[in-house]
Design a protein around this motif. Sequence first.
Motif, short mmCIF file in Angstrom:
data_model
loop_
_atom_site.label_atom_id
_atom_site.label_comp_id
_atom_site.label_asym_id
_atom_site.label_seq_id
_atom_site.Cartn_x
_atom_site.Cartn_y
_atom_site.Cartn_z
N LEU A 65 -1.43 3.68 -2.56
CA LEU A 65 -2.83 3.32 -2.77
C LEU A 65 -3.80 4.07 -1.88
O LEU A 65 -4.99 4.16 -2.20
CB LEU A 65 -3.02 1.81 -2.56
N GLY A 66 -3.34 4.60 -0.75
CA GLY A 66 -4.23 5.30 0.15
C GLY A 66 -3.48 6.29 1.02
O GLY A 66 -2.33 6.05 1.40
N ASP A 121 -9.76 6.75 2.64
CA ASP A 121 -9.90 6.50 1.21
C ASP A 121 -9.50 5.06 0.84
O ASP A 121 -9.62 4.65 -0.32
CB ASP A 121 -9.10 7.51 0.38
N LEU A 122 -9.01 4.30 1.81
CA LEU A 122 -8.71 2.88 1.62
C LEU A 122 -9.07 2.14 2.90
O LEU A 122 -8.72 2.59 4.01
CB LEU A 122 -7.24 2.65 1.27
N ILE A 174 -6.12 5.48 5.97
CA ILE A 174 -6.46 4.06 5.95
C ILE A 174 -7.31 3.68 7.14
O ILE A 174 -7.00 4.04 8.29
CB ILE A 174 -5.18 3.20 5.93
N ILE A 191 0.83 -1.20 0.00
CA ILE A 191 0.00 0.00 0.00
C ILE A 191 0.87 1.25 0.00
O ILE A 191 0.58 2.23 -0.71
CB ILE A 191 -0.96 -0.01 1.21
N LYS A 227 -11.31 2.59 -1.64
CA LYS A 227 -10.60 1.44 -2.17
C LYS A 227 -10.64 0.33 -1.11
O LYS A 227 -10.60 0.62 0.09
CB LYS A 227 -9.15 1.78 -2.50
N TRP A 228 -10.71 -0.91 -1.57
CA TRP A 228 -10.73 -2.05 -0.66
C TRP A 228 -9.48 -2.89 -0.89
O TRP A 228 -9.11 -3.17 -2.03
CB TRP A 228 -11.96 -2.92 -0.90
N PHE A 229 -8.83 -3.28 0.21
CA PHE A 229 -7.60 -4.06 0.10
C PHE A 229 -7.65 -5.21 1.10
O PHE A 229 -7.86 -4.98 2.30
CB PHE A 229 -6.37 -3.18 0.37
#
Length: 418
Positions: free
Chosen positions: A191-192, A251-252, A195, A186, A277-279
């Motif tokens: 990515l974010g 945002d993630l 979190i 990440i 966003k999904w992780f």
Amino acid sequence: MQNVSINRRSLVAGAAGLGLAGVLAGCSNEGDGSGAGSASGSASGSAFMIGGIGPTTGDAAIYGNGVRIGAQIAIDEINAEGGDIQFDYNFQDDENDAERSVNAYNNLKDWGMQILMGTVTTAPCVAVSAETNADNMFQITPSGSSTDVIGGQPDADGNIATPRKENVFQMCFTDPNQGAASAQYISEQGLGTKIAIIYNNSDTYSTGIYQSFMSEASELGLEVVSEQAFTNDSATDFSVQLNAARDAEADLVFLPIYYTPISLILTQANSMGYAPKWFGVDGMDGLLTVKGFDTSLAEGAMLLTPFVATAEDEATKSFVEKYQSADYGDGETPNQFAADAYDCIYALRAAIEQSGVTADMDYSDICDALVETFTSEDFSFTGLTTAGESATWSDTGEISKQPMGMVIQDGVYMPLDA
């Protein structure tokens, strides 16, 4: 990192062996593995007796059946070659229950098991690994990712509660490795910026990944704005957790949990109009198979995994084709659990070849030889789940291999470009 270890050879030397190598070689196929157990025969009169344990019924059946079928494909391939190394295979259903898993282990010992490939899920694997450790039975798990499975690992306070189980090895990443690798990915991919984490604090798998993620996130300077837990008893309503993440402007959202609650989280987030966003990690694999779930809600969801079924290498394409044939998965797409099980069998064959053990040996002697081989500097393995590179095992039983990023696009899992 220092590990407390116990020399299993010194504890069991002179013990009477219970392995019945070759006695049941050549038995016929008995069912499809959906019930109490299934067995398949070898092509020769002397074979290594491989046992497997995992859920083929119940909520976690997608994992157990994936492992059962993935291992079966590898065993059928090896036996069809007609070489010196042949396998008999018996897979037992434990319904994702620790007590049933131990009972299955005892059934497999009565059958004549010499090596255990399993178990599949964490709590049963922890219970069974205590039994294999006491017996000095070699065990390699495709997916039991908790450090409690292998023992010898320090907790958050640096204490080692369970000594190293020298006979137990993992094909999967450990929970701490998954958490740390997720934080690193990440961070590296940007990515974010804010979190949120939703995790299951009644589940060893989830809490282990959560703790290691938090530790690595702190080292990397990732901003975690919300940490929300749930339990197995409250895994239907995630409004509190989602509202906290949205209010914190995350945002993630990192989801170190299994795919069933993930499907509910994505559905409830959509009804709220919340679209971060999904992780996830390997527990997310299976999300697209949930009955009644709108798979369009999973578009763009990311996870780290050792296997991508859509990869274009010949080994993966061959495995997927066989898995989807009527003889095996009958149209289903193999998940990483299936690929890890396939790799377990081929890693066992490589170690058997290198160690020189034979099927007429006692299981404890086989165990000692395989442990020595798996931990030797000159043993490595390349398979479906090693990203084209050689994997090795440390003396902790942990595997060293590279994870791959994956994203759900157009309803399928695709490699996530770096």
